[in-house]
Design an enzyme around this catalytic site. Sequence first.
Site, PDB file in Angstrom:
ATOM      1  N   ASP A 132      -8.004  -7.376  -0.039  1.00  0.00           N
ATOM      2  CA  ASP A 132      -7.275  -7.435   1.224  1.00  0.00           C
ATOM      3  C   ASP A 132      -8.155  -6.844   2.303  1.00  0.00           C
ATOM      4  O   ASP A 132      -9.042  -6.038   2.023  1.00  0.00           O
ATOM      5  CB  ASP A 132      -5.964  -6.653   1.155  1.00  0.00           C
ATOM      6  CG  ASP A 132      -6.207  -5.154   1.338  1.00  0.00           C
ATOM      7  OD1 ASP A 132      -5.920  -4.637   2.436  1.00  0.00           O
ATOM      8  OD2 ASP A 132      -6.688  -4.497   0.395  1.00  0.00           O
TER       9      ASP A 132
ATOM     10  N   ASP B  40       0.854  -1.167   0.000  1.00  0.00           N
ATOM     11  CA  ASP B  40       0.000   0.000   0.000  1.00  0.00           C
ATOM     12  C   ASP B  40       0.899   1.230   0.000  1.00  0.00           C
ATOM     13  O   ASP B  40       2.028   1.180   0.466  1.00  0.00           O
ATOM     14  CB  ASP B  40      -0.882  -0.044   1.259  1.00  0.00           C
ATOM     15  CG  ASP B  40      -1.945   1.027   1.268  1.00  0.00           C
ATOM     16  OD1 ASP B  40      -1.958   1.864   0.349  1.00  0.00           O
ATOM     17  OD2 ASP B  40      -2.771   1.024   2.197  1.00  0.00           O
TER      18      ASP B  40
END
Length: 376
Positions: free
Chosen positions: A271, A92
């Site tokens: 996720d 991320d």
Amino acid sequence: MRYTLVKNDAKSNARAGVITTDHGEIETPIFMPVGTVGSVKGVGVNDLENDIKAQIILGNTYDLYLRPGLEVLEECGGLHKFNSWEHPILTDSGGFQVFSLTGIRKMKEEGVEFRSHIDGSKHLFTPERVMDIERTIGADIMMAFDECTPGTADYRYAKLSMERTHRWLDRCVDRFNSTEPKYGYRQSLFPIVQGCTYADLRTRSAEYIASKGCDGNAIGGLAVGEPTETMYEMIEVVNAILPKDKPRYLMGVGTPANIIEAISRGVDMFDCVMPTRNGRNGMIFTSEGIINIKNERWKNDFSPIDANGSSFVDTHYSKAYLRHLIISKELLGAVIASVHNLAFYLQLVKTARKHIIEGDFTQWRDMILPKLTSRI
């Protein structure tokens, strides 16, 4: 990185595919366990690989930048070597974490200035800086730096935020294209669609993101407080535009039912911290429904955690034992619950993939959804 389409479902937008990276193949649809600081909390790589059957995990740029720091990661040869995970990793960009630092961050066109939640030190994340950090971490898939728009944002703010995300994306792409991987394997960049819950903004953002021709694309800013049906509507709007020959990643979602619904709308990658975070607090996802293992009813239930489960812990330990551990705040309880829930998620998407390939996904979806949302 390349994406190979294996099969489309005839009655929905679900699809099965394969993502090929230099660290291995990822069969989609796929769920990615969250390893924020380079580890999936309480779960070792042996369990991840051999019991949970994870194919890719996440790391977080913000957290890894602060600890252990870039110097340590670079000296070691990147996150794969640091945490001994030999399979694909996605990072991320840290955007969500930075924007959640209400009161200790300042946003401007250059980037975001923030103070560390660890020691209060001041830092600046720009699109260029984030690309450099992700190069040093060494993930196979790097996320672009974006502004994660609040789910309750009004139209004006959502539009300004989306446009800033697009300008930052241009800078991310330029930096990505002008730099090279550090550790001898290729990396890919995924941009992120924003636009809050406004269909016209989501359309504009999806078109802009698709025009960049990156290896894959992500959908951000959902599951942040908006109604579930609105989330599904935005997924449909975006996936009608994002290229079909690239993987689509829905960030931070979600419940097992959310995942199945999103798969049916054409999403490939997911996720969420829910399996581990909720597991540590006693929420257990099973083939028969959702269990609050803290409830008194499980105190003398010596049946397996999930007789239909795919993990070692599912049949080796009883509900009564797991309840005892969780109630006692014994660390082993958090580990067992996390392993079980992650294995459940991975088995769920694997089964979804099987039914897509076999051609009966929609029938299976309609059968499984009531169990995924029921509480027992």
